[in-house]
Design a protein around this motif. Structure first.
Motif, PDB file in Angstrom:
ATOM      1  N   THR A 332      33.453  34.988  46.083  1.00 15.92           N
ATOM      2  CA  THR A 332      34.065  34.983  47.570  1.00 15.92           C
ATOM      3  C   THR A 332      35.049  35.954  47.706  1.00 15.92           C
ATOM      4  O   THR A 332      35.636  36.414  46.987  1.00 15.92           O
ATOM      5  N   THR A 333      34.917  36.617  49.021  1.00 14.36           N
ATOM      6  CA  THR A 333      35.526  38.080  49.009  1.00 14.36           C
ATOM      7  C   THR A 333      36.874  37.377  49.728  1.00 14.36           C
ATOM      8  O   THR A 333      37.044  36.688  50.688  1.00 14.36           O
ATOM      9  N   PRO A 334      37.758  37.845  49.057  1.00 19.68           N
ATOM     10  CA  PRO A 334      39.264  37.137  49.446  1.00 19.68           C
ATOM     11  C   PRO A 334      39.956  37.968  50.511  1.00 19.68           C
ATOM     12  O   PRO A 334      39.469  39.253  50.823  1.00 19.68           O
ATOM     13  N   ASP A 335      40.536  37.094  51.470  1.00 20.40           N
ATOM     14  CA  ASP A 335      41.131  37.945  52.774  1.00 20.40           C
ATOM     15  C   ASP A 335      42.707  38.406  52.177  1.00 20.40           C
ATOM     16  O   ASP A 335      43.396  37.420  51.882  1.00 20.40           O
ATOM     17  N   THR A 373      39.947  42.999  53.286  1.00 20.79           N
ATOM     18  CA  THR A 373      39.283  42.112  52.288  1.00 20.79           C
ATOM     19  C   THR A 373      38.929  43.117  51.154  1.00 20.79           C
ATOM     20  O   THR A 373      38.903  44.116  51.276  1.00 20.79           O
ATOM     21  N   ALA A 374      38.539  42.426  50.143  1.00 21.25           N
ATOM     22  CA  ALA A 374      38.198  43.249  48.722  1.00 21.25           C
ATOM     23  C   ALA A 374      37.001  42.414  48.014  1.00 21.25           C
ATOM     24  O   ALA A 374      36.775  41.165  48.070  1.00 21.25           O
ATOM     25  N   HIS A 375      36.255  43.293  47.664  1.00 19.06           N
ATOM     26  CA  HIS A 375      35.242  42.899  46.924  1.00 19.06           C
ATOM     27  C   HIS A 375      34.597  44.103  45.732  1.00 19.06           C
ATOM     28  O   HIS A 375      35.240  45.326  46.035  1.00 19.06           O
ATOM     29  N   GLY A 376      33.967  43.819  44.888  1.00 18.32           N
ATOM     30  CA  GLY A 376      33.435  44.619  43.856  1.00 18.32           C
ATOM     31  C   GLY A 376      33.450  43.989  42.531  1.00 18.32           C
ATOM     32  O   GLY A 376      33.487  42.786  42.178  1.00 18.32           O
ATOM     33  N   GLU A 377      33.818  45.064  41.574  1.00 18.07           N
ATOM     34  CA  GLU A 377      33.742  44.618  40.079  1.00 18.07           C
ATOM     35  C   GLU A 377      34.767  45.394  39.334  1.00 18.07           C
ATOM     36  O   GLU A 377      34.470  46.456  39.156  1.00 18.07           O
ATOM     37  N   GLY A 378      35.952  44.612  39.170  1.00 13.17           N
ATOM     38  CA  GLY A 378      37.135  45.524  38.474  1.00 13.17           C
ATOM     39  C   GLY A 378      38.595  44.440  38.986  1.00 13.17           C
ATOM     40  O   GLY A 378      38.255  43.517  39.276  1.00 13.17           O
ATOM     41  N   THR A 379      39.653  45.296  38.573  1.00 17.98           N
ATOM     42  CA  THR A 379      40.707  44.811  38.777  1.00 17.98           C
ATOM     43  C   THR A 379      41.722  45.651  40.026  1.00 17.98           C
ATOM     44  O   THR A 379      41.645  46.635  39.958  1.00 17.98           O
ATOM     45  N   LEU A 380      42.130  44.744  40.704  1.00 20.78           N
ATOM     46  CA  LEU A 380      42.975  45.187  41.976  1.00 20.78           C
ATOM     47  C   LEU A 380      44.135  44.611  42.044  1.00 20.78           C
ATOM     48  O   LEU A 380      44.356  43.370  41.883  1.00 20.78           O
TER      49      LEU A 380
END
Length: 387
Positions: A332-335, A373-380
């Motif tokens: 799920t893409t966080p807002d 919003t944010a998506h992908g594979e990693g740490t933010l």
């Protein structure tokens, strides 16, 4: 939102390799200690909104309510209230404390009244703000934080079997907590220099010989031979953070970072009073006025998980809020939209925030209210405020 260009500070204690490895670049051969991400006047980040590079501090100054949001501008004033850093310690930082807000306001006003230049090496207060901070480990991270119980400090010193340490051991065992810690730290910092150098050298040899719990202090002594801060460091709790763990440091708590890579956030201040492990100015009377002489648990913390995957690090102040997202594909893409200003920093993998794709060490500034919003594979990591 705006992609940020950030300054790396080359302090002598910085790591030669940690920041280059994070950024995926070749080492320069020089220590690289801190990457500053924010609007601090000492090294503001820069951005480009189509008219060339401009400092984030100038952008905020031009429209505080628009960039910070009216509630944040009203609550904290017309400036970004936090500074985010990536800190890479290759050797120990100075042993230090930070003032509370009232102490900072009074100290700054007094030095201004006396006409002490803001860049003078003997200046204690660069601004009128407090400097609480939070460090979150990206690698195993060693530090010192808060006083040990006096009896525990006495046992550590007594175990070295160094004759010149025995008066400190006796003081720690003979007096109530506050008095014991105050008297011993005062005695260490005001001792005759040649006698103190000899004591530190003998202590360092004992630490090297015994190892185990003494190894961190042997390492400190190798970097700062003869420095009274070596003994002051032994009054403090040694802490080893694992990646994802954090420490919050409030006013008056003595601390030093020893080794490792971490994300650090603090109130937008540069007020530091040093106890040792430094060639810089040590103002002993002012330091003793600011230090809180109380044994404390370092309070190692892990973040608290929210339903949308946000992991929040608890702090008791409003000037900053730090959290992280460990993103995986197809989740799920966080807002991340917020009524206050934000800085988003990638520390691992590849993450898309809004229309910007970030690699490790890259960051964006998000003005108040801008949808993201944010998506992908990693740490933010997400740095913001509470309004």
């Amino acid at each position: 939102m705006d992609r940020l260009s950030n300054t790396i500070r080359p302090y002598a204690w910085g790591s030669l390799t940690a920041l280059p490895e994070l950024l995926g670049v070749e080492p320069s051969g020089e220590p690289q200690a801190e990457m500053w991400i924010g609007a601090h006047p000492g090294a503001p980040s820069h951005l480009d909104r189509g008219h060339g590079s401009v400092a984030l501090s100038a952008v905020v100054d031009a429209d505080p309510a628009g960039e910070l949001g009216a509630p944040a501008a009203e609550k904290f004033g017309p400036r970004l209230p936090f500074l985010l850093k990536v800190l890479a310690a290759g050797s120990p930082l100075s042993l230090q404390v930070h003032p509370d807000r009232a102490q900072a306001e009074a100290g700054f006003a007094e030095e201004e009244r006396r006409g002490v230049p803001i860049d003078a090496p003997e200046r204690n207060y660069k601004d009128a703000n407090h400097k609480p901070e939070l460090i979150c480990a990206l690698t195993p991270f060693d530090g010192l934080c808060g006083f040990r119980e006096p009896t525990a400090a006495a046992a550590l010193l007594a175990g070295l079997d160094v004759d010149s340490l025995k008066p400190y051991v006796d003081l720690l065992r003979a007096h109530p907590e506050e008095a014991a810690l105050r008297e011993v730290l005062t005695a260490i910092l005001t001792a005759e220099p040649r006698a103190m150098t000899a004591t530190v050298e003998e202590t360092a040899l004992a630490c090297e010989r015994l190892g185990g719990p003494y190894e961190p202090y042997a390492r400190v002594a190798r970097d700062y031979p003869g420095d009274p801060g070596v003994l002051a460091a032994m009054l403090l709790n040694f802490v080893r953070l694992q990646p994802g763990q954090a420490l919050y440091l409030g006013a008056g708590v003595p601390h030093a970072y020893l080794h490792g890579l971490g994300v650090e956030i603090m109130a937008n201040s540069d007020n530091v009073l040093r106890c040792g492990l430094t060639p810089k100015h040590v103002d002993v009377p002012e330091l003793l006025r600011v230090v809180r002489f109380a044994a404390t648990d370092p309070g190692v913390q892990r973040p608290e998980a929210a339903p949308d995957g946000e992991e929040v690090y608890a702090t008791p102040i409003d000037e900053f809020r730090l959290s992280r997202y460990v993103l995986v594909p197809d989740a799920t893409t966080p807002d991340l939209t917020s009524p206050g200003p934000q800085v988003l920093l990638c520390t691992a993998g590849r993450v898309t925030a809004g229309d910007e794709t970030l690699s490790p060490g890259e960051a964006v500034f998000v003005p108040a209210g801008e949808r993201v919003t944010a998506h992908g594979e990693g740490t933010l990591f997400r740095a913001g405020v509470r309004v």
